[in-house]
Design a protein around this motif. Sequence first.
Motif, PDB file in Angstrom:
ATOM      1  N   LEU A 110      40.251  30.939  40.699  1.00 39.65           N
ATOM      2  CA  LEU A 110      41.145  31.194  39.131  1.00 39.65           C
ATOM      3  C   LEU A 110      41.548  30.739  38.066  1.00 39.65           C
ATOM      4  CD1 LEU A 110      43.757  32.398  38.687  1.00 39.65           C
ATOM      5  CD2 LEU A 110      44.677  30.591  38.779  1.00 39.65           C
ATOM      6  N   GLN A 111      40.316  29.949  37.807  1.00 41.43           N
ATOM      7  CA  GLN A 111      39.300  29.026  36.962  1.00 41.43           C
ATOM      8  C   GLN A 111      38.352  30.240  36.012  1.00 41.43           C
ATOM      9  OE1 GLN A 111      38.250  25.364  37.261  1.00 41.43           O
ATOM     10  NE2 GLN A 111      41.019  24.647  37.208  1.00 41.43           N
ATOM     11  N   GLN A 112      37.435  30.686  36.634  1.00 40.71           N
ATOM     12  CA  GLN A 112      36.343  31.731  37.264  1.00 40.71           C
ATOM     13  C   GLN A 112      37.054  32.451  36.190  1.00 40.71           C
ATOM     14  OE1 GLN A 112      34.483  31.633  40.520  1.00 40.71           O
ATOM     15  NE2 GLN A 112      33.623  29.902  40.377  1.00 40.71           N
ATOM     16  N   LEU A 113      38.022  33.440  36.973  1.00 41.91           N
ATOM     17  CA  LEU A 113      38.909  34.742  36.316  1.00 41.91           C
ATOM     18  C   LEU A 113      39.048  34.852  34.941  1.00 41.91           C
ATOM     19  CD1 LEU A 113      40.448  35.857  39.978  1.00 41.91           C
ATOM     20  CD2 LEU A 113      38.697  37.424  38.354  1.00 41.91           C
ATOM     21  N   GLN A 114      40.590  33.493  34.875  1.00 37.50           N
ATOM     22  CA  GLN A 114      40.705  33.387  33.866  1.00 37.50           C
ATOM     23  C   GLN A 114      39.924  33.207  32.472  1.00 37.50           C
ATOM     24  OE1 GLN A 114      42.552  30.114  34.479  1.00 37.50           O
ATOM     25  NE2 GLN A 114      44.383  31.285  35.347  1.00 37.50           N
ATOM     26  N   GLN A 115      38.801  32.632  32.817  1.00 36.87           N
ATOM     27  CA  GLN A 115      37.639  32.544  31.894  1.00 36.87           C
ATOM     28  C   GLN A 115      36.553  34.065  31.687  1.00 36.87           C
ATOM     29  OE1 GLN A 115      34.641  29.661  33.586  1.00 36.87           O
ATOM     30  NE2 GLN A 115      36.298  27.886  32.903  1.00 36.87           N
ATOM     31  N   ALA A 154      30.074  54.909  41.537  1.00 41.40           N
ATOM     32  CA  ALA A 154      30.130  56.219  40.444  1.00 41.40           C
ATOM     33  C   ALA A 154      31.224  54.818  39.433  1.00 41.40           C
ATOM     34  CB  ALA A 154      31.741  56.945  40.576  1.00 41.40           C
ATOM     35  N   ALA A 155      32.030  53.703  39.776  1.00 39.74           N
ATOM     36  CA  ALA A 155      33.261  52.859  38.669  1.00 39.74           C
ATOM     37  C   ALA A 155      31.225  52.057  37.500  1.00 39.74           C
ATOM     38  CB  ALA A 155      33.768  51.846  39.225  1.00 39.74           C
ATOM     39  N   GLN A 156      31.108  51.864  38.597  1.00 35.40           N
ATOM     40  CA  GLN A 156      30.089  50.688  38.226  1.00 35.40           C
ATOM     41  C   GLN A 156      29.428  51.561  37.623  1.00 35.40           C
ATOM     42  OE1 GLN A 156      28.128  49.011  41.712  1.00 35.40           O
ATOM     43  NE2 GLN A 156      29.262  47.353  41.574  1.00 35.40           N
ATOM     44  N   GLU A 157      28.309  53.325  37.132  1.00 39.58           N
ATOM     45  CA  GLU A 157      27.628  53.929  36.879  1.00 39.58           C
ATOM     46  C   GLU A 157      28.948  54.057  35.796  1.00 39.58           C
ATOM     47  OE1 GLU A 157      25.291  56.405  40.354  1.00 39.58           O
ATOM     48  OE2 GLU A 157      27.209  57.622  39.011  1.00 39.58           O
ATOM     49  N   ARG A 158      29.750  54.041  35.103  1.00 41.41           N
ATOM     50  CA  ARG A 158      30.642  54.142  33.905  1.00 41.41           C
ATOM     51  C   ARG A 158      30.838  52.982  33.692  1.00 41.41           C
ATOM     52  NH1 ARG A 158      30.742  58.172  37.493  1.00 41.41           N
ATOM     53  NH2 ARG A 158      30.889  59.664  36.770  1.00 41.41           N
ATOM     54  N   GLY A 159      30.293  51.809  33.795  1.00 45.62           N
ATOM     55  CA  GLY A 159      30.565  50.403  33.211  1.00 45.62           C
ATOM     56  C   GLY A 159      31.526  49.582  33.603  1.00 45.62           C
ATOM     57  N   ALA A 160      32.393  50.226  34.398  1.00 44.33           N
ATOM     58  CA  ALA A 160      33.163  49.376  34.943  1.00 44.33           C
ATOM     59  C   ALA A 160      33.194  47.782  35.456  1.00 44.33           C
ATOM     60  CB  ALA A 160      34.131  49.914  35.925  1.00 44.33           C
ATOM     61  N   ARG A 161      33.657  46.976  35.161  1.00 43.66           N
ATOM     62  CA  ARG A 161      33.712  46.352  35.899  1.00 43.66           C
ATOM     63  C   ARG A 161      35.084  45.099  36.489  1.00 43.66           C
ATOM     64  NH1 ARG A 161      32.702  40.845  31.453  1.00 43.66           N
ATOM     65  NH2 ARG A 161      32.498  39.991  33.623  1.00 43.66           N
ATOM     66  N   SER A 162      34.641  44.476  37.450  1.00 39.63           N
ATOM     67  CA  SER A 162      35.249  44.308  39.219  1.00 39.63           C
ATOM     68  C   SER A 162      35.100  42.795  39.179  1.00 39.63           C
ATOM     69  CB  SER A 162      35.004  44.643  40.214  1.00 39.63           C
ATOM     70  OG  SER A 162      34.347  46.094  39.749  1.00 39.63           O
ATOM     71  N   PRO A 163      36.660  41.909  37.750  1.00 40.61           N
ATOM     72  CA  PRO A 163      36.778  40.344  38.510  1.00 40.61           C
ATOM     73  C   PRO A 163      36.083  39.566  39.778  1.00 40.61           C
ATOM     74  CG  PRO A 163      37.666  40.808  36.502  1.00 40.61           C
ATOM     75  CD  PRO A 163      37.217  42.725  37.300  1.00 40.61           C
ATOM     76  N   LEU A 164      37.327  40.483  40.369  1.00 40.85           N
ATOM     77  CA  LEU A 164      36.922  39.353  41.889  1.00 40.85           C
ATOM     78  C   LEU A 164      36.359  39.794  42.465  1.00 40.85           C
ATOM     79  CD1 LEU A 164      40.879  41.396  42.509  1.00 40.85           C
ATOM     80  CD2 LEU A 164      40.883  39.348  41.436  1.00 40.85           C
ATOM     81  N   ALA A 165      35.903  41.408  42.330  1.00 39.11           N
ATOM     82  CA  ALA A 165      34.386  40.917  43.084  1.00 39.11           C
ATOM     83  C   ALA A 165      32.727  39.953  42.730  1.00 39.11           C
ATOM     84  CB  ALA A 165      33.832  42.169  43.251  1.00 39.11           C
ATOM     85  N   GLU A 166      33.090  39.331  41.469  1.00 36.28           N
ATOM     86  CA  GLU A 166      32.309  38.741  40.583  1.00 36.28           C
ATOM     87  C   GLU A 166      32.423  37.567  40.754  1.00 36.28           C
ATOM     88  OE1 GLU A 166      32.607  39.732  36.453  1.00 36.28           O
ATOM     89  OE2 GLU A 166      32.649  42.253  36.423  1.00 36.28           O
ATOM     90  N   VAL A 167      34.245  37.478  41.246  1.00 35.39           N
ATOM     91  CA  VAL A 167      34.012  35.489  41.996  1.00 35.39           C
ATOM     92  C   VAL A 167      34.050  35.335  43.072  1.00 35.39           C
ATOM     93  CG1 VAL A 167      34.969  34.947  39.380  1.00 35.39           C
ATOM     94  CG2 VAL A 167      36.626  35.972  41.522  1.00 35.39           C
ATOM     95  N   GLY A 168      33.754  36.522  43.601  1.00 34.93           N
ATOM     96  CA  GLY A 168      33.356  36.692  45.661  1.00 34.93           C
ATOM     97  C   GLY A 168      34.833  36.008  45.779  1.00 34.93           C
ATOM     98  N   LEU A 169      35.772  37.300  45.925  1.00 39.45           N
ATOM     99  CA  LEU A 169      37.234  36.921  45.958  1.00 39.45           C
ATOM    100  C   LEU A 169      37.260  37.253  47.476  1.00 39.45           C
ATOM    101  CD1 LEU A 169      39.209  34.660  44.661  1.00 39.45           C
ATOM    102  CD2 LEU A 169      40.451  36.579  44.155  1.00 39.45           C
ATOM    103  N   SER A 170      37.746  37.153  48.078  1.00 39.03           N
ATOM    104  CA  SER A 170      37.736  38.177  49.572  1.00 39.03           C
ATOM    105  C   SER A 170      39.573  38.980  49.434  1.00 39.03           C
ATOM    106  CB  SER A 170      37.877  37.016  50.852  1.00 39.03           C
ATOM    107  OG  SER A 170      38.586  36.428  50.545  1.00 39.03           O
ATOM    108  N   LYS A 171      39.598  39.525  50.717  1.00 42.01           N
ATOM    109  CA  LYS A 171      40.784  40.563  50.260  1.00 42.01           C
ATOM    110  C   LYS A 171      41.607  39.078  50.633  1.00 42.01           C
ATOM    111  CE  LYS A 171      39.236  44.745  52.581  1.00 42.01           C
ATOM    112  NZ  LYS A 171      39.615  45.515  51.201  1.00 42.01           N
ATOM    113  N   TRP A 172      41.277  38.334  51.903  1.00 43.74           N
ATOM    114  CA  TRP A 172      42.352  37.185  52.296  1.00 43.74           C
ATOM    115  C   TRP A 172      42.806  36.484  51.138  1.00 43.74           C
ATOM    116  CZ3 TRP A 172      41.960  32.249  52.582  1.00 43.74           C
ATOM    117  CH2 TRP A 172      43.017  31.146  53.086  1.00 43.74           C
TER     118      TRP A 172
END
Length: 271
Positions: free
Chosen positions: A6-11, A135-153
């Motif tokens: 959560l702290q990483q996401l906030q950062q 497609a999202a990555q090609e257009r420069g979108a960011r995925s914070p949940l994936a960046e910090v390794g947050l799983s579905k659970w």
Amino acid sequence: MLSTKLQQLQQIFQTMERALIAYSGGVDSALVAKIAQDVLGDQALAVTAVSPSLLPEELVEAEDQARWIGIRHELVVTREMENPNYTANPENRCYFCKSELHNTLKPLALDRGYPYVVDGVNGDDLQDYRPGIQAAQERGARSPLAEVGLSKWEVRQLSQQLGLPWWNKPAQPCLSSRFPYGEAITVEKLRRVGRAEIYLRQWGYQNLRVRSEKDTARIELSPEDIQAFVANVPLAEVVQTFQDLGFVYVTLDLEGYASGKLNRALTAVKP
């Protein structure tokens, strides 16, 4: 562990300063919207794409959730149904859907002064067959949940900790995911499968899918719900309702609901 993520996401949002969130109203994008709002306040904007693949009821839920979060929320119309590459329903259909989405959101973000478009892709999504991510990555979108390794659970656990009332809401991917690859998608087909799922939810079943193959509807319920469904729901009424919607045959999948089941038919997994 969750507190660290959560702290990483906030950062991440602190460094962005302004962000536009691709917000569907699902658990993932709602969590992103919540954290963005907490960190950025009125410098965060949630945008929902409206198209025939989104049920009106789900749009209402997305709007209600955005109000609960307090984030500014806007709607845009996407036109993936005008793209024959999408409606032909190839194995990489989602690539064309997300291309349309981000081709719409990126210019909007730049015009409004938002340097980032952010989506709700999580860490587990990266392990699945998701051509839309490319497609999202090609257009420069960011995925914070994936960046910090947050799983579905972990997304659901963190959503619950943050007090989001919908933390256990069933996943609701776009209605086009109900059709086998190669079967053309039409507005009418999307409508009938969507209305069929809404009808079944009225009987108290939430974690379900209605898979559509030509004139046949295949109902998928959680395995533990199958016997109760057969015993307690008037099956003749179900059949009649589905036929009134345009299906000819109505079946019940004895295996039960499984996410991404139609991907089993793929002859090869593509990046």
